[in-house]
Scaffold this motif. Structure first.
Motif, PDB file in Angstrom:
ATOM      1  N   PRO A  23       0.816  -1.210   0.000  1.00  0.00           N
ATOM      2  CA  PRO A  23       0.000   0.000   0.000  1.00  0.00           C
ATOM      3  C   PRO A  23       0.848   1.257   0.000  1.00  0.00           C
ATOM      4  O   PRO A  23       2.069   1.212   0.160  1.00  0.00           O
ATOM      5  N   ARG A 215      -9.012   4.527  -2.315  1.00  0.00           N
ATOM      6  CA  ARG A 215      -8.902   4.207  -0.883  1.00  0.00           C
ATOM      7  C   ARG A 215     -10.039   4.914  -0.158  1.00  0.00           C
ATOM      8  O   ARG A 215     -10.237   6.116  -0.312  1.00  0.00           O
ATOM      9  N   ASP A 248     -10.207   0.055  -2.050  1.00  0.00           N
ATOM     10  CA  ASP A 248      -9.140  -0.250  -1.088  1.00  0.00           C
ATOM     11  C   ASP A 248      -9.673   0.176   0.282  1.00  0.00           C
ATOM     12  O   ASP A 248      -9.637   1.355   0.636  1.00  0.00           O
ATOM     13  N   SER A 250     -10.085   0.902   3.989  1.00  0.00           N
ATOM     14  CA  SER A 250      -9.272   1.212   5.157  1.00  0.00           C
ATOM     15  C   SER A 250     -10.162   1.674   6.312  1.00  0.00           C
ATOM     16  O   SER A 250     -11.383   1.518   6.278  1.00  0.00           O
ATOM     17  N   VAL A 291      -7.726  -4.680   4.045  1.00  0.00           N
ATOM     18  CA  VAL A 291      -6.634  -3.938   4.685  1.00  0.00           C
ATOM     19  C   VAL A 291      -6.759  -4.097   6.195  1.00  0.00           C
ATOM     20  O   VAL A 291      -7.865  -4.141   6.722  1.00  0.00           O
ATOM     21  N   VAL A 313      -3.906  -6.089   1.140  1.00  0.00           N
ATOM     22  CA  VAL A 313      -2.799  -5.187   1.439  1.00  0.00           C
ATOM     23  C   VAL A 313      -1.895  -5.868   2.456  1.00  0.00           C
ATOM     24  O   VAL A 313      -2.359  -6.317   3.504  1.00  0.00           O
TER      25      VAL A 313
END
Length: 643
Positions: A23, A215, A248, A250, A291, A313
């Motif tokens: 990442p 993200r 992605d 997070s 992640v 990730v």
């Protein structure tokens, strides 16, 4: 091995050879104006050569006035050449290159010369900041488009739009952060406007076959009125319609305790965010990256096998061991040096602007020095005696072996790993204990001779005459000279963590540093009422910021009392007499645990014997000065590199 993890995946015109993503972790390895440096190239090339499927280059500023020094920038045409060198290096090393487009909002505080662009009028870091104007918003949108075009020219295979972590796009999207009353605030539709404009600008500036990642936070933590996962799912659907291909997923923001989820320490469960990624994937039908503390190949494979994500990730896993992917793919998992979530180098080191120019890693001192610290074989192999089988001594032995030397470890006890194992006895830190055990086995398997139950003595040095001696004898707990400290009710924190003693009843822990707090945690978990007495005005000063958040939250949940500014005067049968700003009092308890720090063990006799025997002598780690593990391991590496 790990067939799913190391299977290819196709996204638009891009095929990745496996599902592992490095990442976009901030490194501070860029130049003063955000230019790509040879250091950053070597760092990324090492991970690509190590088998990573996709490297994402970190937080690349799109707007020059708000681009902080030593953060990557792609905000000007003059920077394209440097990025081309980086993408070429990643490609030549067998990987694929992505870059994360970023406008940092208040995160630009790392550089006081950089503008802070904020969604609302606010005060931050002692500054009164005015909300970004609509004209400036359009300027930033254009900057995203121009930066995207530069990225395509520089040879990146795909891009990532950062819409999380309190940065400007996330600040607009979140109702907990965005309090505007114009067309960019209020309703979900209005709050989505700016990030969607950025997405469209990026998509319109890059080739059709180039994938666009985003993200995104799964939801907002500790933020009243913040984004829910339902809102995130809705926004992701719309973003997909506007050209985003991969999510992605997070967590975290930088103005609340939610920052603990951005670089989660060992205290946060492994894979804590996977189920959020799985739900978002299921409800959006979009390709998704999981992640959050995914640090073993077994864990990553299980996530993919259970169909919870399309990619994973594995960031700090590859900071700790750049060969992680190659080792896992080849079935050499016992040789992997695993991240333990200590945060000492990757986060604390990143924030330590005065002492560290860029990030490092407790488990990999070579991070950021991949090119200039390449290990070379010694011209003359030496027999090197190492006093102590803790992590510093083991790291020295590992590097000595790689250089062709013959290390012999003298360990007074019956195990390798030293205080890393002691620290790993605290609740929730089993990973640290296992990492130490695994590292000891790796060093033994690599060929180091180990003599257990055998402290290195001057007599051994005199008789066997090694070429060099490394003192890695560590430190010992300080004996507190306090009236009453000799009482039977008193013991040391290390003895508690090692389960050598079991205090009775309620407990006062004297010392509110890392060891004291972890002893308090262990005691509370065992059912003891616990109070921590700390003479400073705050506890946990030797913990990094994110570990401190997590540890304090946990102790609060266990009802551990922490009394600060408390000078201990005496231990009596009924408790500890302390003096606080409010006066003198007795804190009642049945047992007392001491955690007032450690002092280096004396190695002067070893030094004298080494000098007489004509052996080079070195002192490393806590034997030199009691500090954090990251310093001890770094000294083991550096000493062995120069022997």
């Amino acid at each position: 091995m790990y067939d799913r993890l190391f299977s290819p995946i196709q996204i638009r015109g891009l095929e990745l050879k496996n599902r592992v993503v490095l990442p976009a972790m901030g490194t501070r390895m860029a130049g003063e104006k955000g230019e790509i440096t040879p250091r950053l190239v070597a760092y990324h090339a090492a991970r690509a050569a190590g088998g990573c499927g996709l490297n994402i280059v970190e937080v690349a500023a799109v707007h020059t006035p708000s681009a902080p020094a030593h953060f990557v920038s792609i905000s000007d045409d003059s920077l394209i050449g440097g990025h081309k060198k980086l993408t070429d290096a990643i490609h030549q090393s067998g990987g694929k290159a992505a870059i994360q487009l970023w406008q940092g909002s208040i995160a630009t505080t790392f550089d006081p010369r950089a503008e802070m662009l904020v969604v609302n009028d606010m005060e931050f870091a002692g500054k009164k900041l005015k909300a970004i104007t609509t004209d400036r918003i359009q300027e930033i949108v254009e900057c995203y488009g121009k930066a995207a075009a530069r990225c395509a020219e520089a040879g990146y295979d795909c891009l990532e739009f950062h819409c999380a972590h309190n940065y400007l796009p996330h600040s607009f999207l979140s109702g907990g952060l965005n309090h505007r009353t114009d067309e960019y605030g209020g309703s979900f539709e209005n709050r989505s406007r700016f990030p969607l404009e950025c997405i469209r600008a990026i998509r319109n500036a890059i080739p059709e076959e180039m994938p666009l990642f985003m993200r995104i936070d799964a939801h907002d933590d500790y933020l009243p009125g913040g984004l829910t996962i339902e809102e995130i799912i809705e926004f992701c659907r719309i973003a997909g319609e506007n050209g985003v291909d991969v999510l992605d997923v997070s967590r975290g923001n930088i103005i609340t305790a939610g920052s603990v989820y951005e670089v989660p320490p060992i205290d946060i469960p492994r894979g804590f965010n996977v189920e959020n990624a799985a739900r978002i994937r299921r409800e959006t039908k979009m390709a998704t990256i999981a992640v959050g503390r995914i640090n073993t190949a077994e864990q990553a494979e299980a996530i993919l096998e259970e169909d919870k994500a399309d990619m994973v990730v594995m960031g700090r896993a590859q900071l700790a061991d750049p060969e992680f992917c190659n080792k896992a793919r080849e079935g050499r998992t016992e040789d992997i040096i695993h991240c333990v979530g200590c945060n000492q180098g990757c986060y604390d080191g990143f924030c330590d602007l005065r002492n560290r120019p860029f990030i490092t890693c407790l488990r990999n001192p070579c991070l950021g020095h991949e090119e200039e610290w390449k290990l070379t074989k010694a011209e003359t192999p030496k027999r090197v005696y190492i006093a102590g089988g803790g992590m510093a001594g083991l790291e020295a032995a590992r590097v000595l072996l790689m250089r062709g030397h013959h290390p012999v470890i003298f360990e007074a006890g019956d195990r390798l790993g030293g205080q890393f194992i002691t620290a790993g006895q605290a609740p929730g830190k089993e990973e640290m204990k296992q990492a130490a055990i695994s590292f000891g086995r790796l060093v033994e398997r690599s060929g180091a001779e180990v003599r257990f139950h055998t402290p290195l003595t001057p007599e051994i040095i005199t008789e066997e005459k090694p070429d060099a001696v490394i003192a890695a004898v560590g430190s010992a707990p300080i004996e507190l000279k306090l009236p009453g400290s000799e009482k039977k009710m008193v013991c040391q924190a290390h003895a508690v963590l090692e389960h050598e003693v079991e205090p009775e009843g309620s407990v006062c822990v004297i010392g509110g540093g890392l060891v004291g707090l972890e002893a308090a945690d262990a005691l509370a978990a065992a059912g003891h009422p616990v109070k921590v007495l700390e003479m400073k005005d705050t506890a946990g000063e030797d913990l990094g910021m994110l570990r401190k958040i997590a540890v304090m939250q946990k102790l609060g949940g266990e009802s551990v009392g922490i009394i600060t500014s408390a000078r201990c005067l005496e231990i009596i049968e009924t408790g500890v007499v302390v003096e606080t700003p409010e006066g003198k009092e007795t804190v009642a308890c049945d047992s007392v645990v001491l955690a007032v720090g450690s002092a280096s063990r004396d190695s002067s006799a070893l030094k004298e014997a080494s000098e007489k025997a004509g052996a080079d002598f070195f002192v490393i780690g806590d034997a030199k000065r009691a500090r954090r593990a990251i310093d001890a391991i770094a000294e083991g590496f550096e000493t062995a590199r120069q022997v």
